[in-house]
Every structure is written in structure tokens, then in C-alpha cells.
Design an enzyme around this catalytic site. Structure first.
Site, PDB file in Angstrom:
ATOM      1  N   HIS A 121     -97.696  50.576 -40.269  1.00 13.20           N
ATOM      2  CA  HIS A 121     -98.055  51.138 -41.582  1.00 13.20           C
ATOM      3  C   HIS A 121     -96.931  50.979 -42.603  1.00 13.20           C
ATOM      4  CE1 HIS A 121    -101.558  52.715 -39.650  1.00 13.20           C
ATOM      5  NE2 HIS A 121    -100.906  53.606 -38.947  1.00 13.20           N
TER       6      HIS A 121
HETATM    7 ZN   LIG Z   1    -101.966  54.573 -34.388  1.00 14.76          ZN
END
Ligand SMILES: [Zn+2]
Length: 300
Positions: A121
Site C-alpha cells: 500500500h
Molecule cells: Zn493485507
């Protein structure tokens, strides 16, 4: 040849507020479990913290500077999900370096595994969802410094979409991103991987493994990898606090076997990282993560 394992005690060294949902103890838990199951303690290779100059080559230097010096604003730190500390930075730099080292060792040995990693992320100029710097992307770049490696396939089977990796690699024709994840899960705003498959809540083993097989076949029609990086997140597991899928422990093992089998069939090196996994019961969580090492033939 013995498969290299990359580990540093700092992986599990991070002081977090009580009841913080991040299971920081799991990394040393995996190491201990591997040792208990017969892996020689001396076998673990220790990474050193990654150079800031290496980070600056692929990230926004302003972000790198602000994050590493503690100057990032509160909102940006909240998005990351950890309180800032010098320890957090050291840990992150070491963990990211661990995945790059795993990538290099995979090129030498055919296969190598990190006992952390999968910070998918993280974007070029901000971090998110417990991810500060994207180790998967950096590992692909590390592999590509080798003359024999042009094309790198990143297989991301963490339950959350590999949004940061997709975005970082969007202009790299020689990095192919495949993400199979829960459709209704974080990140709610998805990025475009080369192949994205969003699964429904409650997806079970048979459908999951079938989907993986089809996705890998589809990827190989579009891309001929010289190496594979594998994010083996276990937050797909039925008991995971954040996952919403119903994959069994055996299903995780068979999934991991499928990915290693692909690398073997193609005769390309593979570097694997453990990815996400969120259960309060660390022993139960370690038992799911350990499937990766069984699938790789490190333990029985
Ligand atoms: Zn994850």
C-alpha cells in the site's frame, strides 16, 4: 540447494499502543516456529537497513526526508497507521532491505524467502495501511539490476489490493502486477494492476484456487517473466480479522504451492514475502504464515 531465509529481530521490534491491531510479534514467531521445526538458527540471513539514496531513486525525496526525520504531518502518519518513532524507521528500512536481499538471493539460489515484507500500500509519495516504502517494487528493481533479468512478475495474493505496487509500476512495461484480493475491502479506491481480480466475501478454497490458476495462465499469455516476486499474504484466511474470505489453512498451503510450482515450471527464480495476516492469536496466525515455508520445502 538450501533455500535462503531472510530475518532480522528488528522485524518484531516496534512499540505500539495497547490493542493496536498490528500483530508485530508474528515475525519472530515465524522464526521461532521454523527453528522448532528443525531449521538451523544460523541459516537466517540478516539484512542491514536500506540506503536512503536507494529509496530516493524510486520515491519522492521529500516524502523520504519527511518520513525518515519524523516531519511528516499527523494526517499522513494516520494514513500509515503507526505512530512515528525512530524505531519504526529503522525497522522499515531493515524490512524493505530484507525483501531486496531476498530478491538477490533468489537470483542466486532459485528461491528465497523473507520473514516479513509485502508493503504493497506504499506509493511513491505517501504511505498507507501499515506500509511506508513499497518493498515489492524495490525488489523488482533490485532484480532488474541483474543483466539476466528484464521482466518481473509480481504476484500479490494478500487479501488487500496491491494498490501502491500497481501505481508505482504503471509505467514499467517490464513489471507485471497481478492482484487477487477481496473486492469489498481496503483499499476502497483501487488502482489498476495489469490483472486485478476482486473476490466476493466468503469465497472458499475451490473457487479461490481455480481463480488463481486461471489468473496465472492469463498473466503468462501477456507476459514472459524472468523472475517472480510473491506476496503471500494470509489475510485471506477464514479466521482473519480483516479478510472476509473463507480460505482454509490447507487452501493457503495449496495456493502457495501453486505459485512455487509456476516458478519451477518456468525455470525462473522466485522471491517470496509473508504479506498481511491479522489474528490476535499469534500462534494461530504463525500457523497460517508457516504454510509458505512448507510450500517452499523449507520445512515438512
Ligand atoms: Zn493485507
Amino acid at each position: 540447494m538450501t533455500t535462503p531465509l531472510v530475518f532480522h529481530p528488528i522485524y518484531s521490534q516496534l512499540d505500539l499502543p495497547e490493542r493496536h491491531r498490528f500483530p508485530i510479534e508474528k515475525y519472530v514467531g515465524i522464526r521461532d516456529e521454523l527453528v522448532k521445526r528443525g531449521v538451523d538458527k544460523r541459516r537466517f540471513v540478516t539484512p542491514s537497513p536500506v540506503d536512503v539514496s536507494f529509496l530516493n531513486a524510486y520515491y519522492d525525496p521529500e516524502y523520504v526526508e519527511a518520513l525518515t526525520t519524523g516531519a511528516l504531518d499527523k494526517k499522513a502518519m494516520r494514513r500509515i497507521g503507526f505512530p512515528w518513532s525512530q524505531q519504526l524507521i529503522e525497522r522499515t528500512r531493515t524490512a524493505v532491505s530484507g525483501t531486496c536481499l531476498t530478491a538477490s538471493l533468489a537470483l542466486e539460489n532459485g528461491k528465497a524467502l523473507n520473514l516479513t515484507g509485502g508493503y504493497h500500500h506504499a506509493f511513491a509519495d505517501f504511505g498507507s495501511g501499515f506500509c511506508l516504502f513499497n518493498d515489492l517494487y524495490l525488489a523488482a528493481k533490485t532484480m532488474q539490476k541483474n543483466a539476466s533479468i528484464d521482466n518481473v512478475l509480481i504476484v500479490d495474493l494478500d487479501v488487500h489490493q496491491g494498490d501502491g505496487t500497481a501505481k508505482l509500476a504503471e509505467n514499467d512495461a517490464d513489471i507485471f502486477t497481478l492482484s487477487i484480493h477481496g473486492e469489498k475491502n481496503f483499499p476502497h479506491r483501487k488502482q489498476h494492476s495489469n490483472i486485478d481480480i476482486g473476490l466476493a466475501k466468503g469465497t472458499e478454497d475451490d473457487e479461490y484456487l481455480q481463480t488463481l490458476e486461471e489468473a496465472l495462465t492469463l498473466a503468462l499469455r501477456q507476459f514472459q517473466p524472468d523472475a517472480i516476486i510473491y506476496d503471500a499474504g494470509v489475510d485471506v484466511h477464514v479466521n482473519d480479522d480483516l479478510g472476509h474470505l473463507h480460505i482454509s489453512t490447507q487452501g493457503v498451503y495449496e495456493r502457495d504451492k501453486q505459485v512455487f510450482a509456476l516458478a519451477e515450471r518456468l525455470g525462473v527464480p522466485i522471491a517470496a514475502v509473508i504479506g498481511g495476516g491479522y489474528q490476535r492469536d499469534i500462534a494461530a496466525l504463525v500457523d497460517v504464515h508457516i504454510q509458505l515455508y512448507r510450500a517452499a520445502g523449507v520445512i515438512n
